[in-house]
Design an enzyme around this catalytic site. Structure first.
Site, PDB file in Angstrom:
ATOM      1  N   HIS A  33       0.843  -1.189   0.000  1.00 48.01           N
ATOM      2  CA  HIS A  33       0.000   0.000   0.000  1.00 48.01           C
ATOM      3  C   HIS A  33       0.881   1.242   0.000  1.00 48.01           C
ATOM      4  CE1 HIS A  33      -3.742  -2.259   1.788  1.00 48.01           C
ATOM      5  NE2 HIS A  33      -3.258  -2.816   0.698  1.00 48.01           N
ATOM      6  N   GLU A  35       1.297   3.735   2.105  1.00 47.31           N
ATOM      7  CA  GLU A  35       2.040   4.059   3.321  1.00 47.31           C
ATOM      8  C   GLU A  35       3.306   3.218   3.436  1.00 47.31           C
ATOM      9  OE1 GLU A  35      -2.405   3.997   4.526  1.00 47.31           O
ATOM     10  OE2 GLU A  35      -1.130   3.196   2.936  1.00 47.31           O
ATOM     11  N   CYS A  60      -5.246   1.266   6.433  1.00 43.93           N
ATOM     12  CA  CYS A  60      -6.020   0.057   6.737  1.00 43.93           C
ATOM     13  C   CYS A  60      -5.609  -0.504   8.102  1.00 43.93           C
ATOM     14  CB  CYS A  60      -5.834  -0.983   5.639  1.00 43.93           C
ATOM     15  SG  CYS A  60      -4.154  -1.630   5.486  1.00 43.93           S
ATOM     16  N   TRP A 156     -17.439   3.204 -38.313  1.00 47.17           N
ATOM     17  CA  TRP A 156     -16.717   4.075 -37.387  1.00 47.17           C
ATOM     18  C   TRP A 156     -17.241   5.504 -37.491  1.00 47.17           C
ATOM     19  CZ3 TRP A 156     -14.039   2.313 -33.533  1.00 47.17           C
ATOM     20  CH2 TRP A 156     -13.474   1.036 -33.605  1.00 47.17           C
ATOM     21  N   THR A 182     -24.792  -5.413 -30.512  1.00 43.39           N
ATOM     22  CA  THR A 182     -23.456  -4.838 -30.710  1.00 43.39           C
ATOM     23  C   THR A 182     -22.436  -5.936 -30.996  1.00 43.39           C
ATOM     24  OG1 THR A 182     -23.930  -2.939 -29.285  1.00 43.39           O
ATOM     25  CG2 THR A 182     -21.618  -3.495 -29.607  1.00 43.39           C
ATOM     26  N   ARG A 193      -6.207  -2.943 -26.940  1.00 41.61           N
ATOM     27  CA  ARG A 193      -5.050  -3.196 -27.808  1.00 41.61           C
ATOM     28  C   ARG A 193      -4.362  -1.919 -28.293  1.00 41.61           C
ATOM     29  NH1 ARG A 193      -9.825  -4.228 -29.815  1.00 41.61           N
ATOM     30  NH2 ARG A 193     -10.536  -3.331 -31.791  1.00 41.61           N
ATOM     31  N   THR A 273     -29.314  -0.773 -24.620  1.00 44.85           N
ATOM     32  CA  THR A 273     -28.628  -1.098 -23.364  1.00 44.85           C
ATOM     33  C   THR A 273     -28.305   0.176 -22.590  1.00 44.85           C
ATOM     34  OG1 THR A 273     -27.648  -3.078 -24.372  1.00 44.85           O
ATOM     35  CG2 THR A 273     -26.619  -2.242 -22.361  1.00 44.85           C
ATOM     36  N   LEU A 274     -27.752   1.175 -23.275  1.00 46.62           N
ATOM     37  CA  LEU A 274     -27.436   2.443 -22.632  1.00 46.62           C
ATOM     38  C   LEU A 274     -28.686   3.096 -22.051  1.00 46.62           C
ATOM     39  CD1 LEU A 274     -25.007   3.694 -25.393  1.00 46.62           C
ATOM     40  CD2 LEU A 274     -24.356   3.474 -22.985  1.00 46.62           C
TER      41      LEU A 274
END
Length: 325
Positions: A33, A35, A60, A156, A182, A193, A273-274
């Site tokens: 972590h 710290e 933590c 596109w 989609t 990628r 879906t959105l």
């Protein structure tokens, strides 16, 4: 971003006589972590007992992949600790602060608190709302369409630079979600990628299991969760999760993602879906890319109300980011 989950992103510095003598941030999940990295970076450990540790999130106080940071701070007798915000995670939530105080530390809490909470909005959303932080993303034409009419192939809308930025976004988030049409139309890989980073977990909506099994999403290269109404055995890194499609889909999907400890998800569409997540008011931020083309007709972009928080040009494209207030 994209490396620490399910841990939060934390930064820490050690200060002695107004000079920074150590600094660190959260290592990829399973590593140290912030710290620990900050304390380890201090060359003269004897100075720790006269220093102040500044940390953006409460240290933590439980044993997980690593020992408790609050115990390490107390062990080195660091006298002053300044904390940006309290950790809402049930296993911490104030206990780290208590341990420090019980071991003689002077503790100040709530410095730049809003900024610290904003930095870990995914972490806090997951633990407080019991769902992932939800990012909507789509590209639309000048006249407001996300796909041409009767679309049967990849079209596109945004340029190559916007595509690269989208892949950067994928590398920063834990999961990506798309609908059946989609996948059938684009046969996407849903990876990053065009940017260096970890590929997101793939979430696929496929009510009737219509997507061909030879498509990229079933190649087993990345953990893939298929949301469906059919019972199907898990196989080759593919997990099938049944839901009731006659009921609220967005809520059920969020419950499944929470079960899989997914703290953030990008929803890339399609439009139905959105809109499902928008209509259920289950979204936090929306990235809307607008290209220079026009379709005149086609699949309309989602409709929503949000607060515009930023706008920028990406060569010929415009990216607007909205927040759900």
């Amino acid at each position: 971003m994209g490396t620490t989950a399910p841990n939060p992103m934390v930064g820490a510095v050690v200060v002695f006589e107004n000079q920074i003598i150590g600094e660190g941030y959260t290592s990829p999940y399973g590593g140290n972590h912030a710290e620990v990295n900050a304390i380890n970076s201090v060359k003269d450990k004897s100075l720790l007992a006269k220093s102040t540790l500044y940390v953006s999130l409460e240290p933590c106080n439980h044993f997980g992949k690593t020992p408790p940071c609050s115990h390490l701070i107390a062990k080195h007798k660091i006298p002053n600790v300044v904390i940006g915000c309290v950790d809402d995670f049930a296993l911490v939530s104030g206990t780290g602060i208590t341990h420090l105080k019980e071991n003689g530390c002077e503790v100040i809490v709530g410095i730049l608190e809003d900024e610290c909470r904003e930095m870990n909005k995914r972490f806090f959303t997951f633990h407080n709302k019991k769902r992932p932080y939800i990012i909507l993303k789509w590209a639309q034409t000048q006249d407001g369409f996300i796909a041409p009419k009767n679309n049967t192939k990849i079209t596109w809308i945004s340029n190559a630079f916007s595509k690269q930025l989208s892949h950067k976004l994928r590398a920063e988030e834990q999961a990506i979600l798309v609908g059946t049409n989609t996948v059938i139309t684009d046969n996407p890989k849903l990876n990053c990628r065009d940017w260096k980073g970890k590929n997101p977990i793939r979430i696929i909506l496929d009510r009737s299991l219509r997507i061909p099994k030879n498509y990229h999403v079933f190649d087993g290269s990345v953990k893939t969760i298929v949301i469906t109404e059919k019972n199907q055995g898990n196989q080759n890194n593919i997990i099938f999760e049944p839901i009731d499609f006659s009921k609220n889909m967005a809520t059920q999907i969020c419950d499944i993602l929470y079960k899989h400890e997914i703290q953030s998800v990008i929803i890339e569409g399609g439009s139905q879906t959105l809109q499902t997540f928008i209509d259920t008011n289950l979204w936090d931020i929306a990235h809307v890319f607008t290209g220079i083309s026009e379709f005149k007709d086609g699949v309309t972009a989602p409709t929503f109300i949000g607060k515009l928080i930023s706008e920028r040009k990406i060569k010929t494209d415009t990216l607007k980011i909205y927040k759900n207030d």
